[in-house]
Design a protein around this motif. Sequence first.
Motif, mmCIF file in Angstrom:
data_model
loop_
_atom_site.group_PDB
_atom_site.id
_atom_site.type_symbol
_atom_site.label_atom_id
_atom_site.label_comp_id
_atom_site.label_asym_id
_atom_site.label_seq_id
_atom_site.Cartn_x
_atom_site.Cartn_y
_atom_site.Cartn_z
ATOM 1 N N LYS A 84 -12.801 -42.105 -32.863
ATOM 2 C CA LYS A 84 -13.171 -42.596 -31.750
ATOM 3 C C LYS A 84 -13.170 -42.126 -30.428
ATOM 4 C CE LYS A 84 -9.568 -44.828 -28.446
ATOM 5 N NZ LYS A 84 -8.085 -44.922 -28.391
ATOM 6 N N GLN A 85 -13.272 -40.405 -30.867
ATOM 7 C CA GLN A 85 -13.672 -40.007 -29.480
ATOM 8 C C GLN A 85 -15.465 -39.461 -29.358
ATOM 9 O OE1 GLN A 85 -12.069 -38.597 -26.911
ATOM 10 N NE2 GLN A 85 -13.675 -37.862 -25.886
ATOM 11 N N LYS A 90 -19.963 -41.740 -26.670
ATOM 12 C CA LYS A 90 -21.132 -42.556 -26.800
ATOM 13 C C LYS A 90 -21.407 -43.535 -25.716
ATOM 14 C CE LYS A 90 -23.230 -42.634 -31.147
ATOM 15 N NZ LYS A 90 -23.163 -43.257 -32.202
ATOM 16 N N LYS A 91 -20.371 -44.375 -25.769
ATOM 17 C CA LYS A 91 -19.826 -45.065 -24.423
ATOM 18 C C LYS A 91 -20.324 -44.981 -23.666
ATOM 19 C CE LYS A 91 -16.877 -48.536 -22.944
ATOM 20 N NZ LYS A 91 -14.674 -48.849 -22.942
ATOM 21 N N LEU A 96 -24.480 -44.657 -18.463
ATOM 22 C CA LEU A 96 -25.279 -43.823 -18.263
ATOM 23 C C LEU A 96 -26.635 -44.390 -17.757
ATOM 24 C CD1 LEU A 96 -24.898 -41.909 -15.607
ATOM 25 C CD2 LEU A 96 -25.837 -40.218 -17.537
ATOM 26 N N LEU A 97 -27.263 -45.330 -18.961
ATOM 27 C CA LEU A 97 -28.299 -44.933 -19.353
ATOM 28 C C LEU A 97 -28.526 -46.399 -19.007
ATOM 29 C CD1 LEU A 97 -29.173 -43.589 -22.946
ATOM 30 C CD2 LEU A 97 -29.917 -42.981 -20.383
ATOM 31 N N ILE A 98 -27.647 -47.587 -18.479
ATOM 32 C CA ILE A 98 -27.807 -48.596 -18.747
ATOM 33 C C ILE A 98 -27.853 -48.955 -16.769
ATOM 34 C CG2 ILE A 98 -26.825 -50.878 -18.186
ATOM 35 C CD1 ILE A 98 -25.966 -50.633 -20.929
ATOM 36 N N ASP A 129 -29.354 -37.608 -25.889
ATOM 37 C CA ASP A 129 -29.402 -38.593 -26.761
ATOM 38 C C ASP A 129 -30.529 -38.702 -27.914
ATOM 39 O OD1 ASP A 129 -27.385 -40.098 -25.810
ATOM 40 O OD2 ASP A 129 -28.332 -41.080 -24.409
ATOM 41 N N GLU A 130 -31.604 -37.872 -27.315
ATOM 42 C CA GLU A 130 -32.934 -37.316 -28.514
ATOM 43 C C GLU A 130 -32.450 -36.378 -29.366
ATOM 44 O OE1 GLU A 130 -36.579 -36.697 -28.536
ATOM 45 O OE2 GLU A 130 -36.404 -38.197 -26.955
ATOM 46 N N ASN A 131 -32.131 -35.610 -29.367
ATOM 47 C CA ASN A 131 -31.148 -34.765 -29.620
ATOM 48 C C ASN A 131 -30.136 -34.964 -30.260
ATOM 49 O OD1 ASN A 131 -31.912 -31.427 -29.955
ATOM 50 N ND2 ASN A 131 -29.724 -31.387 -28.923
#
Length: 253
Positions: A84-85, A90-91, A96-98, A129-131
């Motif tokens: 969940k964490q 990830k959420k 932030l990306l959106i 995120d890529e890393n």
Amino acid sequence: MEYTIQKLSRLAGVSTRTLRFYDEIGLLKPKRTSSSGYRIYGETEVDRLQQILFFKQLSFSLDKIKAAMDDPAYDAEQSLVAHKQALLEKKKEIELLIKTVDATLEEKRGGRRMSDKEKFEGLKKELLDENEIRYGQEIREKYGEKTVAASNNKFAGMSEADFDAMQEMAARLQEMLTEAMATGDAGGEAALAVAALHKQWLSYTWPSYSPEAHRGLAQMYVDDERFTAYYDKASGKGASAFLRDAIHNYTDK
């Protein structure tokens, strides 16, 4: 409630072929086999499959999933808390990306211009995120969640000037590595200078430095073919092994 392999396949959204493979490798065994030879799964197996799919969403390999879940110390409830964490983190990243994409679209359509800081924040998040996708599992296994989180936070808070300096240093590191390899001496002055610069480069993202961690990372460059390919492509075949040896010689001193 019990399920045949076809019913469990439809329920979980995975193929029957996948479930058969999980059985073959011992990851998910059926509760029993019917008199007709069909696999039958019960509540315990459904719960285990759910856990497996959670792990897969976090990019764990099947070998790692099996090792974790077969460990006598494995705690399913604690694992769910950790899942969940991870999903919450990830959420935040996706949100932030959106937000960055929306702001970029607004600017492209003649609306409010994005500040350089806004553009930079989105870029840093994309790199993180890529890393995470490429190396997240390995670095967590080697250094632990706390260390990785601290490193990510340091990178996320990096100024644009420091980010540019870090990128320039990475390019210089590759150049110096190529030059040092030409000497053929991983313990020579040129090689030790490469290792010292590599340590300096790490300081941009590592919350603290230790020779042991530096040596461990250097070994990962050789053990993980993705790191090996990166350095060998940039500085020539054998670059990752030479860099490892240089770092070992540097930390020994």
